[in-house]
Design a protein around this motif. Sequence first.
Motif: not given
Length: 63
Positions: A36-40, A1-8, A21-24, A48-50
Amino acid sequence: MIKLDQFLKLVGIASTGGQAKLMILDGDVKVNGTVEIRRGRKLVSSDRVTIQGRTFEVGDVIK
């Protein structure tokens, strides 16, 4: 698993955690077609992340 902000950061969309964080928080990121507005948010390989018109399959990036 990886957190969304780390993935970006990993895929090069964001150069810093603050930028991610700002993008999210601005609602620019979708996970599985939903804003999705939760960076964690923890991502799994089937997610799939768009963002910015590009879609990334988490499992293709993290092996």
